[in-house]
Design a protein around this motif. Structure first.
Motif, PDB file in Angstrom:
ATOM      1  N   ASN A 172       0.822  -1.219   0.000  1.00  0.00           N
ATOM      2  CA  ASN A 172       0.000   0.000   0.000  1.00  0.00           C
ATOM      3  C   ASN A 172       0.855   1.268   0.000  1.00  0.00           C
ATOM      4  O   ASN A 172       0.492   2.263  -0.640  1.00  0.00           O
ATOM      5  CB  ASN A 172      -0.954  -0.003   1.193  1.00  0.00           C
TER       6      ASN A 172
ATOM      7  N   LEU B  48       1.994   1.766  -3.467  1.00  0.00           N
ATOM      8  CA  LEU B  48       0.883   2.288  -4.285  1.00  0.00           C
ATOM      9  C   LEU B  48       0.696   3.782  -4.050  1.00  0.00           C
ATOM     10  O   LEU B  48       0.526   4.554  -4.999  1.00  0.00           O
ATOM     11  CB  LEU B  48      -0.420   1.545  -3.967  1.00  0.00           C
TER      12      LEU B  48
ATOM     13  N   LYS C 275       1.160   6.969  -6.731  1.00  0.00           N
ATOM     14  CA  LYS C 275       0.114   7.951  -7.037  1.00  0.00           C
ATOM     15  C   LYS C 275       0.625   9.384  -6.865  1.00  0.00           C
ATOM     16  O   LYS C 275       0.210  10.290  -7.569  1.00  0.00           O
ATOM     17  CB  LYS C 275      -1.092   7.753  -6.118  1.00  0.00           C
TER      18      LYS C 275
END
Length: 166
Positions: free
Chosen positions: A157, A160, A164
């Motif tokens: 996570n 990720l 972004k």
């Protein structure tokens, strides 16, 4: 005899033959050389032991301990039940310095059917007061530290979120 008359009778003058003086000087020189020779290996051994001790200490303190610093994701568990995820870049006797810091925030918009709380991963610095992305954590409040595997859900996570934000 004229010179001896000038001295007080209470004073003694030692006069030695030149050969006796030279023999004594030779004996003293030999003893001092022997002493220097005997102590020299002990001094060298002592210096080598001191240098090795200092070298091992410096190696452990600065290189061995710091090999994985700043590369591995770690979880720092605190006594107040907070957990911070990041990379430990420095550690002293009193403080752990953590960078690229993330933490879990419980989502408050739960429905009545949901029994288990949901958490979201938050990057340090996105708060209202906009702190820097570095924490200095007092070691007195740290319960334990764990290294996270690359396959960890938290690490996935974080990667990720980092993707972004780029």
């Amino acid at each position: 005899m004229e010179k001896l008359e000038n001295f007080n009778k209470d004073e003694f003058v030692l006069v030695e033959e030149p050969q006796v003086i030279s023999k004594r000087r030779l004996a003293i020189n030999r003893r001092s050389k022997m002493r220097k020779g005997k102590h020299c290996p002990y001094c060298i051994c002592l210096v080598i032991i001191i240098l090795l001790t200092v070298g091992v200490f410096l190696f452990y303190r600065f290189w061995q301990v710091g090999l994985g610093r700043g590369k591995i994701w770690q979880a720092v568990f605190l006594a107040n039940n907070q957990v911070y995820f990041g990379k430990i870049v420095r550690e002293t006797k009193e403080v752990i310095v953590l960078r690229e810091v993330y933490y879990l925030r419980e989502e408050s918009n739960l429905t009545k059917e949901e029994q288990t709380p949901r958490f979201s991963l938050v990057k340090l610095g996105e708060e209202l007061h906009s702190p820097e992305d570095e924490m200095r954590i007092n070691k007195r409040f740290v319960i334990f530290v764990e290294s996270l595997k690359p396959s960890s859900e938290i690490v996935k996570n974080i990667e990720l979120l980092k993707g972004k934000n780029r």
